[in-house]
Design a protein around this motif. Sequence first.
Motif, PDB file in Angstrom:
ATOM      1  N   ILE A 267     -20.875  55.398 -12.248  1.00 55.18           N
ATOM      2  CA  ILE A 267     -20.141  54.810 -11.127  1.00 55.18           C
ATOM      3  C   ILE A 267     -18.696  54.523 -11.523  1.00 55.18           C
ATOM      4  CG2 ILE A 267     -19.957  52.752  -9.667  1.00 55.18           C
ATOM      5  CD1 ILE A 267     -23.036  52.738  -9.585  1.00 55.18           C
ATOM      6  N   ALA A 268     -18.494  53.969 -12.709  1.00 51.06           N
ATOM      7  CA  ALA A 268     -17.147  53.682 -13.184  1.00 51.06           C
ATOM      8  C   ALA A 268     -16.337  54.960 -13.347  1.00 51.06           C
ATOM      9  CB  ALA A 268     -17.202  52.920 -14.504  1.00 51.06           C
ATOM     10  N   LEU A 269     -16.962  56.013 -13.825  1.00 50.88           N
ATOM     11  CA  LEU A 269     -16.276  57.294 -13.986  1.00 50.88           C
ATOM     12  C   LEU A 269     -15.866  57.874 -12.639  1.00 50.88           C
ATOM     13  CD1 LEU A 269     -15.347  59.504 -15.920  1.00 50.88           C
ATOM     14  CD2 LEU A 269     -17.610  60.516 -15.729  1.00 50.88           C
ATOM     15  N   VAL A 270     -16.739  57.793 -11.658  1.00 46.79           N
ATOM     16  CA  VAL A 270     -16.425  58.297 -10.319  1.00 46.79           C
ATOM     17  C   VAL A 270     -15.259  57.512  -9.715  1.00 46.79           C
ATOM     18  CG1 VAL A 270     -17.318  58.446  -7.950  1.00 46.79           C
ATOM     19  CG2 VAL A 270     -18.707  59.249  -9.860  1.00 46.79           C
ATOM     20  N   ILE A 271     -15.270  56.216  -9.888  1.00 41.80           N
ATOM     21  CA  ILE A 271     -14.184  55.387  -9.361  1.00 41.80           C
ATOM     22  C   ILE A 271     -12.871  55.730 -10.055  1.00 41.80           C
ATOM     23  CG2 ILE A 271     -13.289  53.021  -9.241  1.00 41.80           C
ATOM     24  CD1 ILE A 271     -16.195  52.143  -8.739  1.00 41.80           C
ATOM     25  N   ALA A 272     -12.915  55.887 -11.369  1.00 45.22           N
ATOM     26  CA  ALA A 272     -11.700  56.218 -12.120  1.00 45.22           C
ATOM     27  C   ALA A 272     -11.135  57.566 -11.694  1.00 45.22           C
ATOM     28  CB  ALA A 272     -11.991  56.208 -13.612  1.00 45.22           C
ATOM     29  N   LEU A 273     -11.994  58.559 -11.518  1.00 46.74           N
ATOM     30  CA  LEU A 273     -11.526  59.881 -11.088  1.00 46.74           C
ATOM     31  C   LEU A 273     -10.982  59.845  -9.667  1.00 46.74           C
ATOM     32  CD1 LEU A 273     -14.259  62.190 -12.649  1.00 46.74           C
ATOM     33  CD2 LEU A 273     -11.874  61.929 -13.357  1.00 46.74           C
TER      34      LEU A 273
ATOM     35  N   MET B 241     -31.074  52.319 -18.951  1.00 45.18           N
ATOM     36  CA  MET B 241     -30.973  53.125 -17.744  1.00 45.18           C
ATOM     37  C   MET B 241     -29.836  52.631 -16.846  1.00 45.18           C
ATOM     38  SD  MET B 241     -32.219  55.615 -16.113  1.00 45.18           S
ATOM     39  CE  MET B 241     -32.393  56.272 -14.521  1.00 45.18           C
ATOM     40  N   SER B 242     -29.754  51.320 -16.674  1.00 46.91           N
ATOM     41  CA  SER B 242     -28.722  50.787 -15.782  1.00 46.91           C
ATOM     42  C   SER B 242     -27.317  50.980 -16.361  1.00 46.91           C
ATOM     43  CB  SER B 242     -28.964  49.318 -15.484  1.00 46.91           C
ATOM     44  OG  SER B 242     -28.885  48.556 -16.677  1.00 46.91           O
ATOM     45  N   ILE B 243     -27.218  51.021 -17.689  1.00 45.86           N
ATOM     46  CA  ILE B 243     -25.913  51.241 -18.310  1.00 45.86           C
ATOM     47  C   ILE B 243     -25.391  52.629 -17.949  1.00 45.86           C
ATOM     48  CG2 ILE B 243     -24.728  51.515 -20.515  1.00 45.86           C
ATOM     49  CD1 ILE B 243     -26.547  49.350 -21.623  1.00 45.86           C
ATOM     50  N   VAL B 244     -26.264  53.613 -17.914  1.00 42.89           N
ATOM     51  CA  VAL B 244     -25.871  54.974 -17.561  1.00 42.89           C
ATOM     52  C   VAL B 244     -25.391  55.028 -16.117  1.00 42.89           C
ATOM     53  CG1 VAL B 244     -26.698  57.333 -17.285  1.00 42.89           C
ATOM     54  CG2 VAL B 244     -27.414  56.002 -19.265  1.00 42.89           C
ATOM     55  N   VAL B 245     -26.105  54.360 -15.237  1.00 38.39           N
ATOM     56  CA  VAL B 245     -25.735  54.341 -13.818  1.00 38.39           C
ATOM     57  C   VAL B 245     -24.370  53.684 -13.638  1.00 38.39           C
ATOM     58  CG1 VAL B 245     -26.353  53.427 -11.554  1.00 38.39           C
ATOM     59  CG2 VAL B 245     -28.125  54.374 -13.037  1.00 38.39           C
ATOM     60  N   PHE B 246     -24.154  52.553 -14.274  1.00 40.40           N
ATOM     61  CA  PHE B 246     -22.864  51.866 -14.151  1.00 40.40           C
ATOM     62  C   PHE B 246     -21.735  52.684 -14.763  1.00 40.40           C
ATOM     63  CE2 PHE B 246     -25.561  47.929 -13.879  1.00 40.40           C
ATOM     64  CZ  PHE B 246     -25.304  47.713 -12.536  1.00 40.40           C
ATOM     65  N   THR B 247     -22.009  53.394 -15.836  1.00 40.55           N
ATOM     66  CA  THR B 247     -20.998  54.243 -16.448  1.00 40.55           C
ATOM     67  C   THR B 247     -20.612  55.389 -15.523  1.00 40.55           C
ATOM     68  OG1 THR B 247     -21.862  53.708 -18.640  1.00 40.55           O
ATOM     69  CG2 THR B 247     -20.458  55.653 -18.463  1.00 40.55           C
TER      70      THR B 247
END
Length: 62
Positions: A9-15, A1-7
């Motif tokens: 978050i990382a996608l939002v930051i990258a965009l 579950m936490s891996i999905v959340v971190f992914t």
Amino acid sequence: MSIVVFTVIALVIALSVWGVVAMGMAGKGRDRHPKLAHRFARAAQALNGDGEPPARLVKLLR
């Protein structure tokens, strides 16, 4: 579950970084979306330490 959340978050930051570079700094897309480009430019200045952070961010961090 936490891996999905971190992914996510990382996608939002990258965009967000891509948006700042594409519109705020490089100037592409300024003609089509001038308000968004202005906001990205202000965000880029704040991240570089050249400008004031947005008021909403200051309120959020308090």
